[in-house]
Design a protein around this motif. Structure first.
Motif, short mmCIF file in Angstrom:
data_model
loop_
_atom_site.label_atom_id
_atom_site.label_comp_id
_atom_site.label_asym_id
_atom_site.label_seq_id
_atom_site.Cartn_x
_atom_site.Cartn_y
_atom_site.Cartn_z
N ILE A 191 -3.90 -78.26 -16.76
CA ILE A 191 -3.21 -79.53 -16.91
C ILE A 191 -2.06 -79.58 -15.93
O ILE A 191 -1.52 -78.53 -15.54
CB ILE A 191 -2.68 -79.75 -18.35
N ASP A 192 -1.69 -80.84 -15.51
CA ASP A 192 -0.58 -80.99 -14.59
C ASP A 192 0.72 -81.19 -15.38
O ASP A 192 0.74 -81.06 -16.61
CB ASP A 192 -0.81 -82.16 -13.62
N TYR A 193 1.81 -81.49 -14.69
CA TYR A 193 3.11 -81.61 -15.35
C TYR A 193 3.22 -82.83 -16.25
O TYR A 193 4.16 -82.96 -17.02
CB TYR A 193 4.22 -81.67 -14.29
N ASN A 194 2.26 -83.77 -16.11
CA ASN A 194 2.25 -84.95 -16.98
C ASN A 194 1.29 -84.79 -18.15
O ASN A 194 0.93 -85.76 -18.82
CB ASN A 194 1.87 -86.19 -16.16
N ARG A 195 0.80 -83.54 -18.35
CA ARG A 195 -0.10 -83.19 -19.45
C ARG A 195 -1.48 -83.82 -19.28
O ARG A 195 -2.22 -84.00 -20.23
CB ARG A 195 0.48 -83.64 -20.80
N TYR A 196 -1.86 -84.17 -18.04
CA TYR A 196 -3.18 -84.67 -17.76
C TYR A 196 -4.07 -83.52 -17.28
O TYR A 196 -3.60 -82.56 -16.67
CB TYR A 196 -3.16 -85.76 -16.68
N ASP A 197 -5.38 -83.65 -17.54
CA ASP A 197 -6.32 -82.65 -17.06
C ASP A 197 -6.27 -82.58 -15.54
O ASP A 197 -6.15 -83.59 -14.85
CB ASP A 197 -7.74 -83.00 -17.50
N PHE A 198 -6.37 -81.34 -15.02
CA PHE A 198 -6.32 -81.15 -13.57
C PHE A 198 -7.38 -80.12 -13.19
O PHE A 198 -7.48 -79.06 -13.78
CB PHE A 198 -4.92 -80.65 -13.15
N LYS A 199 -8.22 -80.48 -12.22
CA LYS A 199 -9.25 -79.57 -11.75
C LYS A 199 -9.30 -79.64 -10.23
O LYS A 199 -9.27 -80.73 -9.65
CB LYS A 199 -10.62 -79.93 -12.35
N ALA A 200 -9.37 -78.47 -9.59
CA ALA A 200 -9.39 -78.43 -8.13
C ALA A 200 -10.16 -77.20 -7.67
O ALA A 200 -10.23 -76.18 -8.36
CB ALA A 200 -7.97 -78.41 -7.56
N LEU A 201 -10.74 -77.31 -6.46
CA LEU A 201 -11.41 -76.21 -5.80
C LEU A 201 -10.58 -75.81 -4.59
O LEU A 201 -10.09 -76.67 -3.85
CB LEU A 201 -12.82 -76.63 -5.35
N VAL A 202 -10.42 -74.51 -4.37
CA VAL A 202 -9.60 -74.01 -3.26
C VAL A 202 -10.49 -73.28 -2.28
O VAL A 202 -11.21 -72.33 -2.65
CB VAL A 202 -8.48 -73.07 -3.77
N TYR A 203 -10.49 -73.75 -1.02
CA TYR A 203 -11.32 -73.16 0.03
C TYR A 203 -10.43 -72.57 1.12
O TYR A 203 -9.25 -72.85 1.21
CB TYR A 203 -12.20 -74.23 0.69
N GLU A 204 -11.07 -71.78 1.97
CA GLU A 204 -10.40 -71.39 3.20
C GLU A 204 -10.25 -72.64 4.07
O GLU A 204 -11.12 -73.51 4.09
CB GLU A 204 -11.24 -70.36 3.96
N PHE A 205 -9.16 -72.73 4.81
CA PHE A 205 -8.95 -73.86 5.70
C PHE A 205 -9.60 -73.58 7.05
O PHE A 205 -9.33 -72.57 7.67
CB PHE A 205 -7.46 -74.14 5.88
N MET A 206 -10.49 -74.46 7.48
CA MET A 206 -11.17 -74.32 8.76
C MET A 206 -10.64 -75.39 9.70
O MET A 206 -10.67 -76.57 9.38
CB MET A 206 -12.69 -74.48 8.59
#
Length: 556
Positions: free
Chosen positions: A507-522
């Protein structure tokens, strides 16, 4: 009075309750008169000839009962052609009728204000009005004027205020209307047709533009960065709303209701972060409410009713402290209705015609939300039995996995250790990603896909460059896409595929669901850009760059 005061230069009875007609002795004998102010009384009858008052500079008789509704009511205007120093003439709010005489084109070149509005004046606007090149204010709204707006209005290059609203004017908006000093333009409430001329963007000081309640069509309208008020409502405008609308970041009011606009609401509207009034009802907009709208923290009235919008009603609307009216009626929204902020007030929130929403405060009388996991007892019992069998088998599988992992660790112990940042991937939080991308700022935005936005960033802990794909969970199918992508990436490994480092689900700072994918930067761009690009001349250092024609900047 005129006989007794023949040397009178200034005469004002403004704002009283005088009745009767204008005394003939004043225009016939007070020949030195420079200012004549009769406004806001109850004077009646015809306005006498003023031809003897050659020194007149200002004449105002606003809001009386002057005129008889006859064809000769405006004859006095021609007598003012003798006043060579006339700068101001206002006869607003009377009963003056008849045709506008062509002699108004012979007024003194010094005249700067001509106001004849709120009278039953008929006929066309004389082309001779283009002779008044020093005119700054032309106010003739709320009459019965007809015909086209004369092309000669373009000669009035000193105009700052032009109002011809609420008449019966027809034809197109003249292309000559490109006044660079124009600040306010009101042509609403007529029968104008054709396209809105794009050259209006040359009015570089324009702050108010009202073209509402006409028969205008087309999909292009001028984007003037100085605009504070833009009203295009109740025309026949169509097509997608221009992305450039976000360039008008000083807007205080935007009303495009009652047209045929379609497509999605552009995310660039979020750039108008000081916008208090946004009305887009009675169009054909579709898709969800963009997340960028959360930037409109000053919004007081938001009307998106009678469109084809879908998806969930964003929770961020609860945080709009100044929101007084929210109308989302007659769309296709679904899911739970928020319960905080404006959603606490049933008299300020309008949601009728959305058959798929549920919950909310009791006063809305919506059905309770039924979640998919709430099954019948029989289904739950079968599920428990199935899970028991699965867990039994899982115990056996775990033993085998434990043996396999032990062997794998022994094998890895013999291999060289990887970068010291590996442990970091297992513990990336929402805060770490927020800092890495400068708060998910637009300057770090490198792409927008179907279900989210892609940002570049630098981890503060170790300075590693990363790419963060943030899922827009308000989009239908976004969560399903996230699960599918995680499932696919954990089974696929290839030297030509971008490596996923970790995921962030919380969850983020506003208590909302948060989902993310982290990749190498090309740094070499996307596959799409290499497939659909053409080379341009090399830089001075010999390196070659490519420019992509693709509109889709998503990563592949």
């Amino acid at each position: 009075m005129g006989f007794g005061l023949p040397n009178l230069e200034f005469f004002s009875i403004h704002g009283n309750r005088f009745v009767g007609s204008v005394p003939l002795s004043i225009p016939n004998n007070a020949t030195n008169l420079g200012t004549l102010q009769l406004g806001h009384n109850k004077l009646s009858g015809n306005v006498p000839s003023l031809e003897s008052l050659r020194n007149l500079q200002r004449v105002s008789a606003d809001y009386n009962h002057l005129g008889s509704g006859g064809s000769g009511d405006l004859n006095f205007l021609c007598s003012l052609t003798n006043s060579t120093s006339l700068t101001y003439l206002s006869m607003v709010g009377n009963k003056l009728s008849g045709l506008l005489p062509k002699c108004i084109g012979n007024f003194s070149m010094t005249i700067t204000v001509l106001a004849l509005g709120i009278n039953p004046i008929i006929g066309e606007i004389p082309r001779a009005i283009g002779n008044l090149v020093n005119l700054e204010i032309l106010w003739m709204q709320n009459n019965i004027l007809s015909g086209a707006i004369p092309f000669d209005v373009g000669n009035l290059q000193n105009l700052t205020y032009l109002s011809l609203a609420d008449n019966n004017l027809s034809g197109e908006i003249p292309s000559s209307l490109q006044n660079k000093k124009l600040i306010k333009l009101y042509l609403d409430g007529n029968r104008l047709h054709g396209h809105i001329p794009s050259h209006l963007d040359k009015c570089q000081r324009l702050m108010d533009l009202d073209l509402s309640n006409n028969n205008l069509n087309g999909s292009i309208f001028p984007v003037v960065k100085t605009l504070l008020y833009l009203n295009l409502s109740h025309n026949h405008l169509n097509g997608a709303l221009l992305v450039k609308v976000g360039q008008m970041d000083h807007l205080n009011s935007l009303d495009i209701s009652g047209n045929k606009f379609s497509g999605e609401i552009p995310s660039t509207l979020g750039n108008c972060d000081g916008l208090p009034i946004l009305k887009m009802k009675d169009n054909h907009f579709q898709g969800s409410i963009p997340q960028s709208i959360r930037s409109l923290r000053s919004i007081e009235e938001l009307d998106l009713s009678n469109n084809n919008l879908s998806g969930k009603i964003p929770r961020f609307l609860e945080a709009f402290d100044f929101l007084k009216i929210l109308s989302l009626s007659y769309n296709d929204f679904e899911g739970m209705l928020p319960t905080e902020g404006v959603f606490k007030n049933v008299s300020a929130t309008f949601i009728a015609g959305n058959k798929k929403i549920c919950g909310g405060i009791p006063e809305f009388q919506l059905p309770k939300c039924i979640f998919r996991h709430s099954k019948s007892k029989g289904v739950v019992h079968i599920l428990k039995l199935t899970l028991s069998i699965i867990f039994g088998l899982l115990g056996l599988v775990l033993v085998l996995i434990f043996v396999y992992v032990c062997q794998l660790k022994k094998k890895k112990a013999k291999e060289p250790t990887s970068s010291s940042i590996v442990d970091t991937w297992q513990n990336l939080s929402y805060g770490a990603l927020l800092n890495a991308t400068n708060g998910f700022s637009s300057t770090n935005l490198i792409g927008v896909g179907s279900f989210g936005s892609i940002y570049k960033g630098i981890l503060q802990e170790n300075g590693v460059n990363i790419t963060v794909k943030v899922l827009d969970l308000t989009r239908h199918g976004a969560l399903k896409s996230f699960n599918a992508e995680c499932e696919a990436l954990k089974h696929i490994k290839h030297r030509n595929l971008l490596k996923v480092l970790t995921v962030c689900s919380g969850i983020d700072y506003n208590r909302y669901d948060f989902k993310a994918l982290v990749y190498e930067f090309m740094v070499n761009g996307s596959l799409n850009e290499w497939l659909h690009s053409y080379p341009i001349p090399a830089d001075a250092d010999g390196s070659s760059k490519y420019e992509s024609h693709s509109k889709d900047k998503d990563f592949h």
